[in-house]
Design a protein around this motif. Structure first.
Motif, PDB file in Angstrom:
ATOM      1  N   ALA A 165       0.677  -0.957  -0.062  1.00  0.00           N
ATOM      2  CA  ALA A 165       0.021  -0.551   0.278  1.00  0.00           C
ATOM      3  C   ALA A 165       1.036   1.046   0.061  1.00  0.00           C
ATOM      4  CB  ALA A 165      -1.111  -0.221   1.172  1.00  0.00           C
ATOM      5  N   ILE A 166       1.700   1.204   0.574  1.00  0.00           N
ATOM      6  CA  ILE A 166       3.412   2.342  -0.174  1.00  0.00           C
ATOM      7  C   ILE A 166       3.853   2.493  -1.064  1.00  0.00           C
ATOM      8  CG2 ILE A 166       5.283   2.817   1.716  1.00  0.00           C
ATOM      9  CD1 ILE A 166       3.894   1.753   4.171  1.00  0.00           C
ATOM     10  N   ALA A 167       4.056   0.913  -1.326  1.00  0.00           N
ATOM     11  CA  ALA A 167       4.662   1.407  -2.997  1.00  0.00           C
ATOM     12  C   ALA A 167       3.682   0.840  -4.088  1.00  0.00           C
ATOM     13  CB  ALA A 167       5.780  -0.164  -2.339  1.00  0.00           C
ATOM     14  N   ARG A 168       2.998   0.894  -4.134  1.00  0.00           N
ATOM     15  CA  ARG A 168       2.601   0.971  -4.933  1.00  0.00           C
ATOM     16  C   ARG A 168       2.537   2.303  -6.015  1.00  0.00           C
ATOM     17  NH1 ARG A 168      -0.409  -3.215  -4.469  1.00  0.00           N
ATOM     18  NH2 ARG A 168       0.411  -4.932  -5.879  1.00  0.00           N
ATOM     19  N   PRO A 169       1.636   2.955  -5.160  1.00  0.00           N
ATOM     20  CA  PRO A 169       1.067   4.338  -5.287  1.00  0.00           C
ATOM     21  C   PRO A 169       2.518   5.302  -6.445  1.00  0.00           C
ATOM     22  CG  PRO A 169       0.295   3.925  -3.799  1.00  0.00           C
ATOM     23  CD  PRO A 169       0.817   3.004  -3.497  1.00  0.00           C
ATOM     24  N   PHE A 170       4.007   4.995  -5.289  1.00  0.00           N
ATOM     25  CA  PHE A 170       4.655   5.809  -5.805  1.00  0.00           C
ATOM     26  C   PHE A 170       5.484   4.842  -7.123  1.00  0.00           C
ATOM     27  CE2 PHE A 170       9.490   6.532  -5.147  1.00  0.00           C
ATOM     28  CZ  PHE A 170       9.586   7.143  -4.972  1.00  0.00           C
ATOM     29  N   ILE A 171       5.099   3.802  -7.206  1.00  0.00           N
ATOM     30  CA  ILE A 171       6.115   2.927  -8.182  1.00  0.00           C
ATOM     31  C   ILE A 171       4.188   3.540  -9.178  1.00  0.00           C
ATOM     32  CG2 ILE A 171       5.563   0.929  -9.514  1.00  0.00           C
ATOM     33  CD1 ILE A 171       7.786  -0.345  -6.725  1.00  0.00           C
ATOM     34  N   GLN A 172       3.967   3.447  -9.553  1.00  0.00           N
ATOM     35  CA  GLN A 172       2.344   3.431 -10.034  1.00  0.00           C
ATOM     36  C   GLN A 172       2.392   4.832 -11.160  1.00  0.00           C
ATOM     37  OE1 GLN A 172      -1.350   3.139  -9.390  1.00  0.00           O
ATOM     38  NE2 GLN A 172      -2.225   2.872 -11.506  1.00  0.00           N
ATOM     39  N   THR A 173       2.891   6.262 -10.167  1.00  0.00           N
ATOM     40  CA  THR A 173       2.549   7.238 -10.345  1.00  0.00           C
ATOM     41  C   THR A 173       3.822   8.156 -10.079  1.00  0.00           C
ATOM     42  OG1 THR A 173       0.326   7.353 -10.155  1.00  0.00           O
ATOM     43  CG2 THR A 173       1.120   9.506 -10.710  1.00  0.00           C
ATOM     44  N   PRO A 174       4.900   8.125 -10.791  1.00  0.00           N
ATOM     45  CA  PRO A 174       4.559   8.655 -12.331  1.00  0.00           C
ATOM     46  C   PRO A 174       5.393   6.932 -12.932  1.00  0.00           C
ATOM     47  CG  PRO A 174       6.529   9.586 -11.935  1.00  0.00           C
ATOM     48  CD  PRO A 174       5.992   9.158 -10.874  1.00  0.00           C
ATOM     49  N   TYR A 175       5.803   6.328 -12.514  1.00  0.00           N
ATOM     50  CA  TYR A 175       6.645   5.320 -13.190  1.00  0.00           C
ATOM     51  C   TYR A 175       6.214   4.534 -13.935  1.00  0.00           C
ATOM     52  CZ  TYR A 175       9.872   7.273  -9.213  1.00  0.00           C
ATOM     53  OH  TYR A 175      10.531   8.735  -9.299  1.00  0.00           O
ATOM     54  N   LEU A 176       5.108   3.627 -13.975  1.00  0.00           N
ATOM     55  CA  LEU A 176       4.556   3.211 -14.751  1.00  0.00           C
ATOM     56  C   LEU A 176       3.942   3.033 -15.681  1.00  0.00           C
ATOM     57  CD1 LEU A 176       3.248   0.614 -12.318  1.00  0.00           C
ATOM     58  CD2 LEU A 176       5.544   0.232 -13.665  1.00  0.00           C
ATOM     59  N   GLY A 177       4.822   4.805 -16.045  1.00  0.00           N
ATOM     60  CA  GLY A 177       3.779   5.680 -17.273  1.00  0.00           C
ATOM     61  C   GLY A 177       4.503   6.135 -17.928  1.00  0.00           C
ATOM     62  N   LEU A 178       5.616   5.567 -17.807  1.00  0.00           N
ATOM     63  CA  LEU A 178       7.397   6.442 -18.106  1.00  0.00           C
ATOM     64  C   LEU A 178       7.136   5.241 -19.288  1.00  0.00           C
ATOM     65  CD1 LEU A 178       8.901   8.818 -16.015  1.00  0.00           C
ATOM     66  CD2 LEU A 178       6.810   9.130 -18.054  1.00  0.00           C
ATOM     67  N   SER A 179       7.976   5.126 -20.505  1.00  0.00           N
ATOM     68  CA  SER A 179       8.239   4.347 -21.185  1.00  0.00           C
ATOM     69  C   SER A 179       9.907   3.412 -20.768  1.00  0.00           C
ATOM     70  CB  SER A 179       8.707   5.087 -22.874  1.00  0.00           C
ATOM     71  OG  SER A 179       8.936   5.872 -23.111  1.00  0.00           O
ATOM     72  N   GLN A 219      16.696   3.897  -1.326  1.00  0.00           N
ATOM     73  CA  GLN A 219      15.301   4.611  -0.909  1.00  0.00           C
ATOM     74  C   GLN A 219      14.566   4.346  -0.014  1.00  0.00           C
ATOM     75  OE1 GLN A 219      12.253   7.447  -3.264  1.00  0.00           O
ATOM     76  NE2 GLN A 219      13.910   6.018  -4.795  1.00  0.00           N
ATOM     77  N   VAL A 220      14.388   4.576   1.374  1.00  0.00           N
ATOM     78  CA  VAL A 220      13.514   4.102   2.213  1.00  0.00           C
ATOM     79  C   VAL A 220      12.186   5.039   1.929  1.00  0.00           C
ATOM     80  CG1 VAL A 220      12.742   4.108   4.412  1.00  0.00           C
ATOM     81  CG2 VAL A 220      15.091   3.905   3.840  1.00  0.00           C
ATOM     82  N   LEU A 221      11.381   4.518   1.075  1.00  0.00           N
ATOM     83  CA  LEU A 221       9.787   5.030   1.187  1.00  0.00           C
ATOM     84  C   LEU A 221       8.544   4.795   2.458  1.00  0.00           C
ATOM     85  CD1 LEU A 221       9.123   2.131  -2.135  1.00  0.00           C
ATOM     86  CD2 LEU A 221      10.128   5.000  -1.509  1.00  0.00           C
TER      87      LEU A 221
END
Length: 311
Positions: A215-229, A284-286
Motif C-alpha cells: 500500500a505504500i510502495a504501489r502508488p509510488f511506483i505506479q505514478t509516474p514510473y509505470l507510465g514512463l516508457s 531509498q526508504v519509502l
C-alpha cells in the motif's frame, strides 16, 4: 574475511562486492541514502546529516526535472557534513545547461574536493519536447561537461539500456540506474565490465506486513514510473509482462522493485544487487506520504553497519 576470485571479493556470507579499489576511488562506500525530493530540501539537509552519523557514506539527492544549475543544495549538505559523498540523482540534461552545471561543480570542488559526484541523465522522453534524440543528447551533454572541466571519473550516468550503459562505461565513471532489479544489475555489469562503477538505486519499505508495505510502495511506483516508457521497456527486458505492469503493478513487480520486511530481510534483498555485480546501492526508504524515512534508515543501519558508532 573474504577471498579474491576473478576480480571480486567473495565473503563467507555469500555476498559478492566489487574489489574495493574501484568504489573507494569515488568515496561512495557500499551503501548510500537516496533522498527523494518530495521530502523538501530543508528536511533532506537534516536527514543527510543524520545519515552520515548512521554510517551511510553517500547521500543521493533526487531532483526530478528541476533546474538546479547552482547546485546549492549539494553545497549546503557538503558544508553541513564532513565525510559523505554527495551525489546528484540526477541532473536532468534537458533542464540544466551543461556549462552552468560545470561551473557550479568547479566552484564546489574548490572547497570540498572529491566529495561531490555529478549524476546526470536524460530522465524520460515524456517530460520534454525536443528534436534531439535522448542518446544524442547524452553524448552532447557529456562532451560539454568535458569542455567545462568535469572529470569523467567524477560523474556518473543514469543508464538503463545497453547503448547508454556502454556510454556510461566509456564517458563517465559508470552508471546509476533507477528502479531496477538484480537481473538488470547483472546485465549492466556485463556491459560495463569490471572497471566501471555500478551503483543502482533500490526502493525498500521497512514493514513486515506485505499488504501494508504494498500500500505504500504501489502508488509510488505506479505514478509516474509505470507510465514512463523507459522504465516500462526496461522492466519488459527483464521478464515482466503487460499483466505485471497493469493496474499499479502486480504483487510480484511491486515486491521486486520495493522489497519489504524486517531490517534483516530488507538488508538481504539489498545485497542481492551486490551478488549481481553492483559496487554500491543507493537505498531509498519509502514511507506513507511525506513521513520521514529516517526511522527506516536507522533500523537498516543497525543491520548494515553493526559496528558503526551512532548517536
Amino acid at each position: 574475511m573474504g577471498f579474491l576470485l576473478g576480480g571480486w571479493i567473495h565473503h563467507a556470507a555469500g555476498v559478492a562486492c566489487c574489489t574495493e579499489g574501484f568504489i573507494m576511488s569515488l568515496g561512495l562506500g557500499t551503501y548510500g541514502a537516496w533522498l527523494n525530493p518530495l521530502h523538501g530540501d530543508d528536511a533532506r539537509a537534516a536527514y543527510a546529516m543524520e545519515a552520515e552519523t548512521l554510517g551511510y557514506e553517500t547521500i543521493w539527492l533526487g531532483f526530478g526535472g528541476r533546474n538546479i544549475e547552482d547546485l546549492k543544495l549539494v553545497e549546503r549538505i557538503l558544508e553541513a557534513t564532513s565525510t559523505v559523498t554527495v551525489a546528484t540523482a540526477i541532473v536532468n540534461m534537458w533542464n540544466n545547461d551543461a556549462s552552468a552545471i560545470a561551473e557550479s561543480y568547479r566552484r564546489i570542488r574548490v572547497r570540498h574536493g572529491d566529495r561531490v559526484l555529478l549524476g546526470v541523465g536524460v530522465g524520460h522522453p515524456e517530460s520534454v519536447k525536443t528534436y534531439q534524440k535522448p542518446y544524442d543528447k547524452m553524448v552532447d551533454y557529456l562532451g560539454r561537461l568535458d569542455a567545462g572541466g568535469v572529470p569523467r571519473g567524477r560523474r556518473i550516468l543514469a543508464a538503463l539500456g545497453p547503448r547508454s550503459l556502454t556510454l556510461a562505461g566509456t564517458q563517465a565513471a559508470g552508471s546509476h540506474p533507477y528502479m531496477t532489479v538484480p537481473d538488470h544489475t547483472r546485465m549492466a555489469r556485463e556491459i560495463l565490465g569490471r572497471e566501471a562503477i555500478l551503483a543502482p538505486e533500490q526502493m525498500v519499505v521497512l514493514e513486515p506486513d506485505a499488504r501494508a508495505a504494498r500500500a505504500i510502495a504501489r502508488p509510488f511506483i505506479q505514478t509516474p514510473y509505470l507510465g514512463l516508457s523507459n522504465y516500462v521497456n526496461n522492466l519488459k527486458r527483464h521478464g515482466y509482462t503487460d499483466e505485471d505492469l497493469a493496474g499499479g503493478g502486480s504483487d510480484r513487480l511491486v515486491d521486486d522493485l520495493s522489497p519489504h520486511g524486517t531490517p534483516d530481510v530488507v538488508a538481504r534483498k539489498i545485497k542481492t544487487h551486490c551478488d549481481a555485480g553492483a559496487d554500491h546501492v543507493g537505498i531509498q526508504v519509502l514511507t506513507a506520504g511525506t513521513e520521514s524515512p529516517m526511522p527506516g534508515y536507522r533500523a537498516l543501519a543497525a543491520t548494515l553497519f553493526p559496528s558503526t558508532t551512532r548517536r
